[in-house]
Design an enzyme around this catalytic site. Sequence first.
Site, PDB file in Angstrom:
ATOM      1  N   GLU A 196       1.162   6.751  -6.862  1.00 29.88           N
ATOM      2  CA  GLU A 196      -0.156   7.239  -7.445  1.00 29.88           C
ATOM      3  C   GLU A 196       0.501   9.084  -7.019  1.00 29.88           C
ATOM      4  OE1 GLU A 196      -3.180   5.953  -6.244  1.00 29.88           O
ATOM      5  OE2 GLU A 196      -3.253   4.673  -6.944  1.00 29.88           O
TER       6      GLU A 196
ATOM      7  N   GLU B 247       0.738  -0.724  -0.055  1.00 22.18           N
ATOM      8  CA  GLU B 247       0.461   0.314   0.091  1.00 22.18           C
ATOM      9  C   GLU B 247       1.060   1.153   0.069  1.00 22.18           C
ATOM     10  OE1 GLU B 247      -3.347   0.641  -0.245  1.00 22.18           O
ATOM     11  OE2 GLU B 247      -4.371  -1.326   0.020  1.00 22.18           O
TER      12      GLU B 247
END
Length: 80
Positions: free
Chosen positions: A38, A31
Amino acid sequence: MISSAFALWMDLTRGETALILALGVLVVASELANTAIERTVDLVTRDEHELARNAKDAGSAFVALTATAGGVAWLAILLG
């Protein structure tokens, strides 16, 4: 993390507990890597670009694969 709490609460072998805890850490690490990908892509460009989409999709796939590995491990332990 609920998975870790259950692993510590249940009567599992040390190896099973270690596997579940390690996979939980791996999911969190994936994660974090996905978030880094991102944000880096967003820093470089806000425009729609095929390579940007591919990078974000690859990060998401990494998270999905590690979460699936955790689920498979739980199934193997519980159905063992």
